[in-house]
Structure formats: structure tokens, C-alpha cells
Design a protein around this motif. Structure first.
Motif, PDB file in Angstrom:
ATOM      1  N   ASP A  13       0.867  -1.225   0.138  1.00 61.95           N
ATOM      2  CA  ASP A  13      -0.031  -0.045  -0.083  1.00 61.95           C
ATOM      3  C   ASP A  13       0.911   1.288   0.063  1.00 61.95           C
ATOM      4  O   ASP A  13       0.558   2.294   0.563  1.00 61.95           O
ATOM      5  CB  ASP A  13      -0.874  -0.102   1.201  1.00 61.95           C
ATOM      6  CG  ASP A  13      -1.852  -1.345   1.320  1.00 61.95           C
ATOM      7  OD1 ASP A  13      -2.285  -1.495   0.209  1.00 61.95           O
ATOM      8  OD2 ASP A  13      -1.837  -2.009   2.300  1.00 61.95           O
ATOM      9  N   GLY A  40      -4.529  -4.765  -3.800  1.00 63.15           N
ATOM     10  CA  GLY A  40      -5.441  -3.822  -4.043  1.00 63.15           C
ATOM     11  C   GLY A  40      -4.805  -2.536  -4.542  1.00 63.15           C
ATOM     12  O   GLY A  40      -4.228  -1.985  -3.824  1.00 63.15           O
ATOM     13  N   HIS A  41      -4.824  -2.109  -5.774  1.00 67.90           N
ATOM     14  CA  HIS A  41      -4.063  -1.206  -6.278  1.00 67.90           C
ATOM     15  C   HIS A  41      -5.168  -0.333  -6.939  1.00 67.90           C
ATOM     16  O   HIS A  41      -6.087  -0.426  -7.558  1.00 67.90           O
ATOM     17  CB  HIS A  41      -3.233  -1.473  -7.435  1.00 67.90           C
ATOM     18  CG  HIS A  41      -2.045  -2.432  -6.940  1.00 67.90           C
ATOM     19  ND1 HIS A  41      -1.371  -3.485  -7.915  1.00 67.90           N
ATOM     20  CD2 HIS A  41      -1.641  -2.781  -5.922  1.00 67.90           C
ATOM     21  CE1 HIS A  41      -0.426  -4.003  -7.422  1.00 67.90           C
ATOM     22  NE2 HIS A  41      -0.660  -3.480  -5.935  1.00 67.90           N
ATOM     23  N   ARG A 289      -6.037   0.041   8.493  1.00 63.94           N
ATOM     24  CA  ARG A 289      -4.602  -0.303   8.223  1.00 63.94           C
ATOM     25  C   ARG A 289      -3.900   0.393   9.632  1.00 63.94           C
ATOM     26  O   ARG A 289      -4.359   1.321  10.229  1.00 63.94           O
ATOM     27  CB  ARG A 289      -3.950   0.333   7.070  1.00 63.94           C
ATOM     28  CG  ARG A 289      -4.253  -0.082   5.747  1.00 63.94           C
ATOM     29  CD  ARG A 289      -3.615   0.482   4.759  1.00 63.94           C
ATOM     30  NE  ARG A 289      -4.099  -0.037   3.527  1.00 63.94           N
ATOM     31  CZ  ARG A 289      -4.627   0.796   2.402  1.00 63.94           C
ATOM     32  NH1 ARG A 289      -4.181   2.093   2.244  1.00 63.94           N
ATOM     33  NH2 ARG A 289      -4.961   0.268   1.259  1.00 63.94           N
TER      34      ARG A 289
HETATM   35 MG    MG Z   1      -2.951  -1.843  -1.730  1.00 65.69          MG
END
Ligand code: MG
Ligand code: IMP
Length: 404
Positions: A13, A40-41, A289
């Protein structure tokens, strides 16, 4: 221009998706070489946000899209992802026949294993990535090319049954997967070499971050594949000479999703502030996060492992809203100080970070030019890490990027 790779220097991330989208215009193709739909972009264009899990982040630039042998491919997720994108994108995609497939049974196994681990659970994305790579190592995996030859799921069904997982629907899943990959399976390694021979170039997009590497990260709290640039040639089936220059990506603070040691984790309300300003929620799982200060010890390790000379620093705008800025310059453990991340790996959960607060980024405003505070940060990072900062990102949107 030669090939280039974008690699994460922290726990994922770091802003790779945005950067790959930004840079993709200069390349003929974008290739994924590791990971799977655990990635996950995020790419933001104007008001619109796109999250890529399997499709390389260059999709919106109309480039050729390559999914290499090192990727764990979940055909169901791929179908979902493609259905949200313009139809023409499917025509740009090539999947290597050697990709191991992720089945719904791998996802179930992921959940079962996490449950078994109890309080020492890894906090996986439950996308079945670990089990899929384990199946590859067990020489049981179905690969993308197998789908073309009407595979018999009998042996695999028995395997899952013995683990207590009901394999009903295996044949239906195979049929569905076959349709998803129909006409897309080929040899990605050869394609990359051909592009190079034709004078073109490829951008390699790593997923996750160096500290989550299966061999070199904070094991066992890691992902189940390799996230370092040395895996690019193996994960794609190209010679190391074609792997190109690495561009390291880091955030100007640190985040981590899932469990595991995190020396610079912030335990006061500043973490909530950074999480909310920086929208630090998992793009795949939506989990909040964990947030920490910049960790120069870990970054030096990641930079050395990847042989990085140039870096891109992201999320500078987030620190404009935070009064303090801290950077961890060494770890303290049993009365002594060390800057050696690798030697600290065995007791990372016990080290105490030693911080420096050389300046504050509070109130910095970003236009086309870098503000004075950000220039200070760039100089500080270049001196502390021995690299050149060649790009700065100060917002999610594509245009919020400054080349240095
Ligand atoms: Mg990511
Ligand atoms: P897995 O890759 O789903 O097996 O999860 C293993 C660990 O890697 C967990 O801590 C996940 O949160 C983390 N992880 C996996 N993919 C990503 C990612 O793309 N970004 C950040 N963390 C990730």
C-alpha cells in the motif's frame, strides 16, 4: 527507454497503483509478476476511483496487460474485475499458462487455516493466496493452461475433502474459469522478450511490499510469494537482464494490514488522524490499516534488497494535517542500538524505535512546485537512505504528482 519495475519498500500500500498508472504511458505493456487478488491497487482519475486486484494498473492507459506465471490467478475475481472495466481491456490481456489458479476451495482453506492459528493468525486477506501457492509447491495446482485440456478434478476434490472442505461445485468452477480465460492464455515471458526486441519496453508492477516477502520479510507474518525485484525474471519467465531498473515506492509514514511486528506503530490518536486523512483502509478487505511513523531502518533494508537507486515518495499531503513528523533511525533492544533490520527480524516485536524529529510537514501546501517543507523531506530522505527521490505524490489523483 528500457524496462522499469515499480516495487513496494514497506508492508504494501505504498501507492504503487497510482504510480504505475502515472508511468504506464511511457511503456508498451504493464506486467504483474507476483501475488494475486490479495493486492488492491487504487487509481484515481478525476472523481472516479478504480481498484485493481489482478488486472495490471496500466489498464486505463490502454496498454498491453500481462499476467505472469508467478501470479496466483483467481478466475472468478478476474471475471468480476473485467466486468467493471471497458470491454476493450479484455482484448489487451495475456495470461501466462503457468499461472496457478486460486479456487473457492483455496479461499475456504485460507479461512480454516487462519481459524486454526487462533491468536497467532496472520491476518491474511482470505483470498486463498497462501493455499494456492502451497498447492503449487505440492505439485497439485491447476494452472491456467490446464483449463484448456478439460482437467479432471477428482484427485483435487479428494484432497480438499480430506481437509474437511466440501469440494462440491469443482466441475462448475472449472467450466466457469475456462470461459473467463478463453482466448487469453499464452506465454508472457516470450511476449516480453518480443516487445524488447521490437524496441518496446515493459513496466513491471509488483504487488504487496518488500517486508511481506515470503523469504525476506517478517516471516511468518508475510504473504506467500516474493515481492522483491529479484523475483521479476522468475515470475515472468524472462532473463534477469530484461528485469530493468527498479523504482522503489514508499509512503512518508508506514502502514501495515494484518498481524505481525510493527516497530514504529503509533499507539496514540495521531494514528487515527493519519488513518482518516490518508484513507488508510485496505483496498481489498476494507480493514483499517495499522499506522506508524517512517521507519528508516526497515527502508534501508528494503532498498538494499532491491538494489534501488531511485524512489518515489507518496502521501506527502497527509502529513500536512499532522503536527508532528517522526523518523525511526535505529532500534533499541536489550540495551543496545542497531540499524540492522535483518538481524532484528527474529525479535522485531521487542525492539523499541529511536526517533528523530528533524522538522514538521504541518501546513505544507502543494501546487506544481514542491513547498519548502517537502524539499526538506526529500533532502532528508536522500541523505538518510542514499537514494535519489525522483518523484513525489501528494494526493490520490493522477495529476497530484511532481517529478524531480
Ligand atoms: Mg494496496
Ligand atoms: P495473504 O497475502 O492474503 O496471504 O496475507 C498475508 C499478509 O499479507 C497479511 O498481513 C495481509 O494483510 C498482507 N497483504 C497481502 N496483500 C496485501 C496488499 O496488497 N497490501 C497490504 N498487505 C497485504
Amino acid at each position: 527507454m528500457g524496462n522499469l519495475s515499480v516495487v513496494g519498500l514497506q508492508w504494501g500500500d505504498e501507492g504503487k497503483g497510482k504510480l504505475v498508472d502515472y508511468l504506464a504511458g511511457q511503456f508498451d505493456a504493464v506486467a504483474r509478476f507476483n501475488g494475486g487478488s490479495n493486492a488492491g491497487h487504487t487509481v484515481v482519475i478525476g472523481e472516479k476511483k478504480h481498484t485493481f486486484h489482478l488486472v495490471p494498473s496500466g489498464a486505463l492507459k490502454g496498454k498491453e496487460l500481462l499476467i505472469g506465471a508467478g501470479v496466483a490467478l483467481d478466475p472468478v475475481i478476474l471475471r468480476e474485475e473485467l466486468s467493471l472495466l471497458p470491454e476493450r481491456i479484455r482484448g489487451k490481456l495475456l495470461i501466462d499458462g503457468r499461472c496457478s489458479l486460486v479456487s473457492p476451495f483455496d479461499k475456504e482453506l485460507d479461512a480454516v487455516l487462519e481459524q486454526m492459528r487462533g491468536s497467532s493468525a496472520i491476518g491474511t486477506t482470505r483470498r486463498g493466496i497462501g493455499p494456492a501457492y502451497a498447492m503449487r509447491a505440492l505439485r497439485l495446482a491447476l494452472r491456467a493452461s490446464d483449463l484448456l485440456n478439460n482437467p479432471d478434478p477428482e484427485a483435487l476434490s479428494q484432497f480438499y475433502s480430506r481437509l474437511g472442505i466440501d469440494p462440491t461445485g469443482f466441475r462448475a468452477w472449472i467450466e466457469e474459469s475456462k470461459q473467463v480465460v478463453a482466448g487469453l492464455v499464452g506465454d508472457v515471458g516470450s511476449r516480453i522478450v518480443d516487445i524488447g526486441q521490437g524496441g518496446g519496453s515493459v513496466l513491471f508492477e509488483a504487488s504487496q511490499g518488500t517486508l511481506l516477502d515470503l523469504l525476506h520479510g517478517s516471516y511468518p507474518f508475510v504473504t506467500s510469494t516474493h515481492t522483491v525485484v529479484s523475483y521479476i525474471p522468475a515470475g515472468l519467465g524472462i532473463p534477469p537482464s530484461e528485469a530493468g531498473e527498479p523504482l522503489g515506492v514508499m509512503k512518508c509514514y508506514t502502514t501495515r494490514v494484518g498481524s505481525g511486528p510493527f516497530p514504529t506503530e503509533i499507539k496514540d490518536p495521531t494514528s487515527d488522524k493519519i488513518r482518516s486523512v490518508g484513507n488508510e483502509y485496505g483496498a481489498t478487505t476494507g480493514r483499517p490499516r495499522r499506522v506508524g511513523w517512517l521507519d528508516l531502518v526497515a527502508l534501508r533494508y528494503a532498498i538494499r534488497l532491491n538494489g534501488v537507486k531511485n524512489i518515489a515518495v507518496s502521501k506527502l499531503d497527509v502529513l500536512s494535517e499532522v503536527k508532528e513528523f517522526r523518523a525511526c533511525v535505529s532500534y533499541r533492544h536489550m540495551g543496545s542500538e542497531t540499524g540492522d533490520f535483518q538481524r532484528s527480524l527474529g525479535h522485531l516485536h521487542e525492539v523499541e524505535p529511536v526517533y528523530e524529529s528533524p522538522f514538521s510537514m504541518h501546513g505544507a501546501k502543494y501546487d506544481a512546485e514542491l513547498p519548502a517543507q517537502a524539499k526538506k523531506l526529500v533532502e532528508y530522505l536522500e541523505a538518510a537512505l542514499g537514494v535519489r527521490v525522483s518523484l513525489v505524490s501528494h494526493g490520490e489523483e493522477r495529476s497530484r504528482t511532481i517529478e524531480l
